[in-house]
Scaffold this motif. Sequence first.
Motif, short mmCIF file in Angstrom:
data_model
loop_
_atom_site.label_atom_id
_atom_site.label_comp_id
_atom_site.label_asym_id
_atom_site.label_seq_id
_atom_site.Cartn_x
_atom_site.Cartn_y
_atom_site.Cartn_z
N ALA A 168 0.84 -1.21 0.00
CA ALA A 168 0.00 0.00 0.00
C ALA A 168 0.87 1.25 0.00
CB ALA A 168 -0.92 -0.01 1.21
N GLU A 169 1.93 1.25 0.82
CA GLU A 169 2.86 2.38 0.83
C GLU A 169 3.54 2.51 -0.52
OE1 GLU A 169 5.10 3.01 4.80
OE2 GLU A 169 4.77 0.85 4.66
N TYR A 170 3.94 1.37 -1.05
CA TYR A 170 4.63 1.40 -2.34
C TYR A 170 3.74 2.02 -3.41
CZ TYR A 170 6.80 0.15 -6.70
OH TYR A 170 7.34 0.24 -7.96
N ARG A 171 2.50 1.59 -3.48
CA ARG A 171 1.59 2.09 -4.52
C ARG A 171 1.42 3.60 -4.42
NH1 ARG A 171 -4.83 0.89 -5.01
NH2 ARG A 171 -4.77 2.24 -3.19
N THR A 172 1.19 4.10 -3.21
CA THR A 172 1.00 5.54 -3.03
C THR A 172 2.22 6.32 -3.48
OG1 THR A 172 -0.51 5.18 -1.16
CG2 THR A 172 0.56 7.33 -1.32
N MET A 173 3.40 5.86 -3.05
CA MET A 173 4.63 6.58 -3.39
C MET A 173 4.97 6.46 -4.86
SD MET A 173 6.91 5.62 0.00
CE MET A 173 8.31 6.63 -0.50
N ALA A 174 4.74 5.28 -5.44
CA ALA A 174 5.06 5.07 -6.86
C ALA A 174 4.16 5.93 -7.74
CB ALA A 174 4.92 3.60 -7.22
N HIS A 175 2.87 6.00 -7.40
CA HIS A 175 1.96 6.86 -8.17
C HIS A 175 2.43 8.32 -8.13
CE1 HIS A 175 -0.87 3.94 -9.44
NE2 HIS A 175 -1.51 3.79 -8.31
N ALA A 176 2.90 8.76 -6.96
CA ALA A 176 3.39 10.13 -6.84
C ALA A 176 4.63 10.35 -7.71
CB ALA A 176 3.70 10.44 -5.37
N CYS A 177 5.53 9.37 -7.71
CA CYS A 177 6.73 9.46 -8.56
C CYS A 177 6.36 9.54 -10.03
CB CYS A 177 7.63 8.26 -8.32
SG CYS A 177 8.42 8.20 -6.70
N ILE A 178 5.44 8.68 -10.45
CA ILE A 178 5.02 8.66 -11.85
C ILE A 178 4.40 10.00 -12.24
CG2 ILE A 178 3.37 7.62 -13.47
CD1 ILE A 178 3.89 4.94 -11.99
N ALA A 179 3.56 10.56 -11.37
CA ALA A 179 2.93 11.85 -11.65
C ALA A 179 3.99 12.94 -11.84
CB ALA A 179 1.97 12.22 -10.52
N GLN A 180 5.02 12.93 -11.00
CA GLN A 180 6.07 13.95 -11.11
C GLN A 180 6.88 13.78 -12.40
OE1 GLN A 180 8.16 13.30 -7.45
NE2 GLN A 180 6.44 13.98 -6.19
N ILE A 181 7.14 12.54 -12.77
CA ILE A 181 7.87 12.28 -14.02
C ILE A 181 7.07 12.77 -15.22
CG2 ILE A 181 8.81 10.47 -15.52
CD1 ILE A 181 9.28 8.81 -12.93
N LEU A 182 5.78 12.48 -15.21
CA LEU A 182 4.90 12.94 -16.29
C LEU A 182 4.84 14.45 -16.36
CD1 LEU A 182 2.02 10.34 -15.84
CD2 LEU A 182 3.54 10.50 -17.82
N GLU A 183 4.83 15.11 -15.20
CA GLU A 183 4.82 16.57 -15.17
C GLU A 183 6.08 17.16 -15.79
OE1 GLU A 183 4.22 17.74 -11.14
OE2 GLU A 183 2.12 17.06 -11.07
N ARG A 184 7.18 16.42 -15.67
CA ARG A 184 8.44 16.89 -16.27
C ARG A 184 8.50 16.59 -17.77
NH1 ARG A 184 10.39 15.34 -11.04
NH2 ARG A 184 10.81 13.18 -11.63
N GLY A 185 7.45 15.95 -18.29
CA GLY A 185 7.42 15.64 -19.71
C GLY A 185 8.29 14.47 -20.09
N ARG A 186 8.59 13.62 -19.13
CA ARG A 186 9.46 12.47 -19.39
C ARG A 186 8.65 11.18 -19.29
NH1 ARG A 186 15.16 12.77 -16.66
NH2 ARG A 186 15.78 12.18 -18.77
#
Length: 317
Positions: free
Chosen positions: A78-96
């Motif tokens: 559950a912790e992993y999913r929450t943190m991984a989704h946040a990482c993915i969102a930040q990567i997408l925001e950077r256009g990568r």
Amino acid sequence: MNDSRPAIAVIVGPTAVGKSKLAVDVALAMDGEIVTADSMQVYRGMDIGTDKPTPEQRRGVPHHMIDVCDPDRRFNVAEYRTMAHACIAQILERGRLPIVAGGTGLYIKAILDDFLFPDEGPDYALREELEAEAARQGPAALYERLLQVDPGTARRLHPNDVRRVVRALEVYLRSGKPLSVHIAESAGKKGRYRAVQVGLTRPRPVLYRRIEERVDDQIRRGLVDEVRRLMERYPTMPVARQALGYKEILAYLQGECSLEEAIALLKRNTRRFAKRQFTWFRRDQRIHWFDIEAIENAAGPDEPAAVVVRYLKEALV
């Protein structure tokens, strides 16, 4: 073509197949960042035993979900999913391009299918009770108990894999429903990403040779000292004590076997682990598989990454 969900790439496969290097190659070619899906690489200090990529091996590519907690606590999906989704969102925001890469099937499923165990929260008291039962009666007794209530999950686990057997029993005892049923019910649900999954494989004899060579290299790089240091600093390591590469060396440090016996056991357990990983991933029909060995033999060591990049570029359009 009308799917508006954000696109991500996923690279999976058994341990020692070559995921880490290929993921970096892909990231460099596609302006990507890597979100690691490895349930042991989240722990700080567990470096050699988890084959965590070094800064040199990362080659400047950002890696997320590595070294996010200390090994004296439990880190759950559950912790992993929450943190991984946040990482993915930040990567997408950077256009990568987010590239999820790793061998922990449940972590990948948690990201792609938003799958979690029924209530999201682990019951550590129940888990400790089951672990104590395994210690008293032996792993085989606990495995037999799982076989009675959840044969589907039991068949894909090794009887001595106490940590996963305990987790499966915990799910059944808390929800009244086998883990295999929960997983089946989550199949086919539309996740939040348009994910293109790539699976890496090699012929079994080659993979097993690579596993044995990697274990020998881990010993040369100081795995024994790493385990000793961790145990001195964190006397209670609830997850690491059951982790592949750590439990075998710990047995040696506690005088339960010779170093040669511990190494042989680690190689055997890693081979079995790779087989279970492959079985897990093979069930997912969305994964497009590449035989890395065949591509390397036909066109050279750099070609697998080129082949995977071409496939991803076409599939992610």
